[in-house]
Design an enzyme around this catalytic site. Structure first.
Site, PDB file in Angstrom:
ATOM      1  N   PHE A 147       0.877  -1.166   0.000  1.00  0.00           N
ATOM      2  CA  PHE A 147       0.000   0.000   0.000  1.00  0.00           C
ATOM      3  C   PHE A 147       0.923   1.226   0.000  1.00  0.00           C
ATOM      4  O   PHE A 147       1.917   1.252   0.720  1.00  0.00           O
ATOM      5  CB  PHE A 147      -0.887  -0.023   1.244  1.00  0.00           C
ATOM      6  N   ASP A 219       2.873  -5.500   7.761  1.00  0.00           N
ATOM      7  CA  ASP A 219       1.658  -4.689   7.795  1.00  0.00           C
ATOM      8  C   ASP A 219       0.472  -5.647   7.697  1.00  0.00           C
ATOM      9  O   ASP A 219       0.296  -6.347   6.686  1.00  0.00           O
ATOM     10  CB  ASP A 219       1.666  -3.696   6.615  1.00  0.00           C
ATOM     11  N   TYR A 244      -9.844  -0.491  11.267  1.00  0.00           N
ATOM     12  CA  TYR A 244     -11.132  -0.111  10.654  1.00  0.00           C
ATOM     13  C   TYR A 244     -11.543  -1.036   9.515  1.00  0.00           C
ATOM     14  O   TYR A 244     -12.597  -0.839   8.930  1.00  0.00           O
ATOM     15  CB  TYR A 244     -11.111   1.345  10.179  1.00  0.00           C
ATOM     16  N   LYS A 245     -10.726  -2.030   9.191  1.00  0.00           N
ATOM     17  CA  LYS A 245     -11.112  -2.952   8.113  1.00  0.00           C
ATOM     18  C   LYS A 245     -11.840  -4.155   8.732  1.00  0.00           C
ATOM     19  O   LYS A 245     -12.967  -4.024   9.177  1.00  0.00           O
ATOM     20  CB  LYS A 245      -9.887  -3.360   7.314  1.00  0.00           C
ATOM     21  N   ARG A 389     -12.604  -4.785  -6.430  1.00  0.00           N
ATOM     22  CA  ARG A 389     -12.161  -5.477  -5.220  1.00  0.00           C
ATOM     23  C   ARG A 389     -13.366  -5.857  -4.363  1.00  0.00           C
ATOM     24  O   ARG A 389     -14.236  -5.024  -4.084  1.00  0.00           O
ATOM     25  CB  ARG A 389     -11.267  -4.511  -4.446  1.00  0.00           C
TER      26      ARG A 389
HETATM   27  C1  LIG Z   1      -1.854  -2.251   3.741  1.00  0.00           C
HETATM   28  C2  LIG Z   1      -2.297  -0.890   4.181  1.00  0.00           C
HETATM   29  N1  LIG Z   1      -1.484  -0.144   4.954  1.00  0.00           N
HETATM   30  C3  LIG Z   1      -1.861   1.087   5.368  1.00  0.00           C
HETATM   31  C4  LIG Z   1      -3.089   1.610   5.015  1.00  0.00           C
HETATM   32  C5  LIG Z   1      -3.547   2.988   5.408  1.00  0.00           C
HETATM   33  O1  LIG Z   1      -2.933   3.546   6.472  1.00  0.00           O
HETATM   34  P1  LIG Z   1      -3.678   4.685   7.316  1.00  0.00           P
HETATM   35  O2  LIG Z   1      -4.641   3.978   8.230  1.00  0.00           O
HETATM   36  O3  LIG Z   1      -2.609   5.394   8.000  1.00  0.00           O
HETATM   37  O4  LIG Z   1      -4.446   5.542   6.377  1.00  0.00           O
HETATM   38  C6  LIG Z   1      -3.952   0.862   4.224  1.00  0.00           C
HETATM   39  C7  LIG Z   1      -5.267   1.423   3.852  1.00  0.00           C
HETATM   40  O5  LIG Z   1      -6.087   0.869   3.186  1.00  0.00           O
HETATM   41  C8  LIG Z   1      -3.546  -0.413   3.800  1.00  0.00           C
HETATM   42  O6  LIG Z   1      -4.342  -1.156   3.024  1.00  0.00           O
END
Ligand SMILES: Cc1ncc(COP(=O)(O)O)c(C=O)c1O
Length: 430
Positions: A147, A219, A244-245, A389
């Site tokens: 990401f 991550d 939040y996912k 998606r």
């Molecule tokens: C793999 C991944 N890392 C980081 C993030 C986003 O980070 P943040 O919560 O700081 O916006 C996302 C957002 O969809 C993501 O899919």
């Protein structure tokens, strides 16, 4: 019940491809739903009628316990107890208390996870912490398919600390570690590819990094709450993730960082906020890190969001992550089979060991197709250049949802409904 589309005979006009599904899919879905040991968990979520929600990999659905918890947080805790809530309502301990709860879902024993800030901020601290744990090593290997925020932050921290980031595709990572392992401080990879849904070999790559003397930063944004991660058992060093996912903590819910117990004493965060101080209310002039995982705290956390997240995590009560994984694979198997029956191409690996909990479908006009789908109550999202998606949270998505969503997709493609001019306008957030 007869359904004209489900029972459609291929091709009214022989030149046009048929995107209709055979009616047996619906029967199979009904049987699978009836036998689903997680079916009752759906009641723990408030989903609007007429919506099939396949975007829980972007923003999780609203858990039923959250509105009341927020009401209590606002009216009783904030409104009545006021500042006393820091002590009386456990506000001060919330980042580690909620961190420990997240830990149970990602295989981390207590005392290794702190909840707070955004994933982007946690990535900053994670990369800095890893570089400082490996002094003398100046390379971070990062996934070019990460990401974007991961790459932006990793490169920024490396620059600040005089290190270099090399973007190495995951398939080439073991060879890169063998070739230049001595220089590598850490590898920074996404556990699940946000675009394709490919699941990375967390255990194998962690072992390969360790063989080279490097640390791992994973991550977990697209795996936390969706599948077992087993951080401790897999010997992971540092991990971050959002809530939040799949964890359904709500828009902007705080992220988390995991630092393995063996590294905590040497973990020197770059963001040395007062909440991570050994004696925060001593108001000392100099920074001294807290002895435990509390050192990964930064500043005052967003309590309302944290308390919403804490209530949301209650949806996992009594839920075994292995059962979640089993259902996730069955849902995505069925979805892949159904979209395959429509003749569409999926980017997501067919092999279970290589698949997260989402499916990416290729289409040359993804924005228009997704807008038409959303209009028909099927909510997914789009990633450039050509990916539709669909995320499957086994806590609230069922098998009938899978078949119905593909039936609607087939209808939109078959009728060309997505070509309507109103679907040509792209929203800001896709
Ligand atoms: C793999 C991944 N890392 C980081 C993030 C986003 O980070 P943040 O919560 O700081 O916006 C996302 C957002 O969809 C993501 O899919």
């Amino acid at each position: 019940m007869s359904d004209p589309l489900l029972n459609a005979v291929a091709g009214d006009s022989p030149a046009r491809p048929s995107f209709a599904l055979d009616s047996t899919y619906r029967t199979r879905a009904a049987e699978l739903d009836a036998a689903d040991p997680l079916a009752h968990v759906r009641e723990r979520f408030l989903l609007p009628a007429g919506v099939i929600y396949l975007d829980g990999n972007s923003l999780g659905a609203l858990p039923a316990a959250v509105p009341e918890a927020l009401n209590d947080a606002v009216h009783r805790q904030w409104g009545t107890d006021l500042i006393r809530s820091w002590n009386a309502n456990g506000w001060w301990e919330a980042p580690t208390r909620i961190g420990d709860t997240i830990g149970t879902l990602v295989g981390a024993a207590p005392g290794q996870v702190v909840c707070g800030d955004s994933t982007s901020v946690q990535i900053f601290n994670a990369v800095a912490g890893a570089l400082r744990l490996r002094p003398g090593r100046t390379v971070v290997l990062a996934d070019p398919d990460s990401f974007p925020t991961d790459l932006y932050l990793t490169e920024s921290v490396a620059d600040l600390l005089g290190a270099k980031v090399r973007r190495v595709p995951v398939a080439e990572l073991p060879a890169a570690l063998r070739a230049e392992g001595d220089a590598v401080a850490a590898i920074a990879y996404n556990h699940v590819d946000y675009r394709s849904g490919a699941l990375r070999d967390l255990r194998g790559l962690t072992a390969a990094a360790h063989d080279a003397g490097a640390l791992t930063i994973w991550d977990l944004c697209h795996s936390a709450g969706a599948l077992p991660v087993d951080l401790d058992a897999n010997d992971v060093d540092i991990a971050v993730g959002c809530s939040y996912k799949y964890l359904s903590g709500g828009p902007g819910a705080p992220a988390f960082i995991y630092v393995a117990a063996r590294h905590i004493a040497g973990f020197a965060p770059a963001l040395t906020g007062w909440h991570g101080h050994a004696n925060p209310f001593g108001m000392e002039a100099g920074y001294a890190p807290a002895p435990g995982i509390e050192r990964a705290r930064i500043g005052t956390p967003p309590l309302l969001s944290m308390l919403a997240l804490e209530a949301a995590l209650g949806a996992y009560e009594g839920v075994d992550m292995r059962a979640v994984r089993t259902k996730s694979l069955a849902l995505t198997d069925l979805f892949i089979e159904c979209v395959g029956a429509l003749g569409l191409e999926t980017l997501t690996p067919a092999e279970h060991a290589l698949r997260g909990s989402q499916v990416a479908v290729r289409h040359s006009e993804p924005h228009a197709v997704m807008s038409a789908l959303i209009d028909r109550g099927v909510i997914g999202d789009v990633r450039p250049p050509d990916v539709l998606r669909f995320g499957f949270n086994p806590l609230y998505v069922g098998y009938a949802d899978v078949v119905e969503s593909v039936r609607i997709l087939g209808d939109i493609l078959e009728t060309g409904a997505y070509k309507d001019a109103r679907y040509a306008v792209r929203a800001t957030v896709t």
